[in-house]
Structures are given as structure tokens and as C-alpha cells.
Design a protein around this motif. Structure first.
Motif, PDB file in Angstrom:
ATOM      1  N   ASP A  47     -22.973  23.112 -29.718  1.00  0.00           N
ATOM      2  CA  ASP A  47     -21.645  22.869 -29.917  1.00  0.00           C
ATOM      3  C   ASP A  47     -21.118  22.040 -28.821  1.00  0.00           C
ATOM      4  OD1 ASP A  47     -21.561  24.602 -32.058  1.00  0.00           O
ATOM      5  OD2 ASP A  47     -20.803  26.081 -31.155  1.00  0.00           O
ATOM      6  N   ASP A  81     -20.921  22.028 -38.778  1.00  0.00           N
ATOM      7  CA  ASP A  81     -20.744  22.177 -37.294  1.00  0.00           C
ATOM      8  C   ASP A  81     -19.443  21.692 -36.666  1.00  0.00           C
ATOM      9  OD1 ASP A  81     -22.917  24.029 -37.475  1.00  0.00           O
ATOM     10  OD2 ASP A  81     -24.321  22.293 -36.884  1.00  0.00           O
ATOM     11  N   ALA A  85     -16.581  23.874 -35.092  1.00  0.00           N
ATOM     12  CA  ALA A  85     -16.352  23.908 -33.771  1.00  0.00           C
ATOM     13  C   ALA A  85     -15.068  23.250 -33.315  1.00  0.00           C
ATOM     14  CB  ALA A  85     -17.582  23.086 -32.919  1.00  0.00           C
TER      15      ALA A  85
END
Length: 110
Positions: A47, A81, A85
Motif C-alpha cells: 500500500d 487497491d 487504500a
């Protein structure tokens, strides 16, 4: 002096790949970035902003190296993602959504 795992060295490697792509070697940039991504994941984690940027660059250069379907698939995974994130309104999330649409369109035209 800093060692191969230092974040500054990882950034320098990413910059070298960018210039390789700018010089017209998208396939070489993609290969160098794939190697860099392994190290970013190991050192920085999945991340970290630099890891996410590395994934974005890799997806883009795959597309530019004539793999539109691969680029679209990579951007689809990356978007998940970024949403998790950074959230849906982050500029990088929006850019990834646009890149995904672009490469899907290219892949559909192949």
C-alpha cells in the motif's frame, strides 16, 4: 553506501525506468519496472504510494508495449487497491479509473 533496499535507491530505479520509456523502450521499461515492483513490495509493502505508482507505471508500459489487455487487467487490480487504500476521490484513484477505461477501449479494439 545506502544499499539496494534503500527507498532512495528504489526511487532512482523507478526514475531510470521512466527515462527508458521516454527514450522509446516501453518493453525494457516494463521489464525493469517488474523487477522493481518485486523489491518495492518486499521493502515498502503493497500500500505504499511508491509501490502503487510502480504498479501504475508497469501497467501503462505494458499497454505501450502492445499488451492492451494486460494493461487493462493490471489497472483493474490496481484500482481495487487504490479504492481500498486511498478512497474513491483521491486523484490517483481517479487517474487509475481513467487509465483502466482507456486500456479497456484499446483492448476491445485489438
Amino acid at each position: 553506501m545506502l544499499g539496494p533496499n534503500h527507498p532512495g535507491i528504489l526511487t532512482t530505479r523507478g526514475n531510470l525506468a521512466v527515462w527508458r520509456q521516454e527514450a522509446g523502450d516501453a518493453a525494457g521499461a516494463a521489464a525493469a519496472t517488474a523487477e522493481l515492483l518485486d523489491d518495492c513490495l518486499r521493502v515498502l509493502g503493497p500500500d505504499h504510494p511508491n509501490t502503487l505508482t510502480t504498479r501504475s507505471n508497469l501497467a501503462e508500459w505494458r499497454g505501450e508495449a502492445r499488451d492492451a489487455a494486460g494493461a487493462a487487467a493490471a489497472f483493474a487490480e490496481l484500482l481495487k487497491d487504490y479504492l481500498r487504500a486511498l478512497g474513491p476521490d483521491h486523484p490517483d484513484t481517479r487517474t487509475t479509473r481513467r487509465n483502466l477505461a482507456y486500456w479497456r477501449t484499446k483492448a476491445d479494439g485489438e
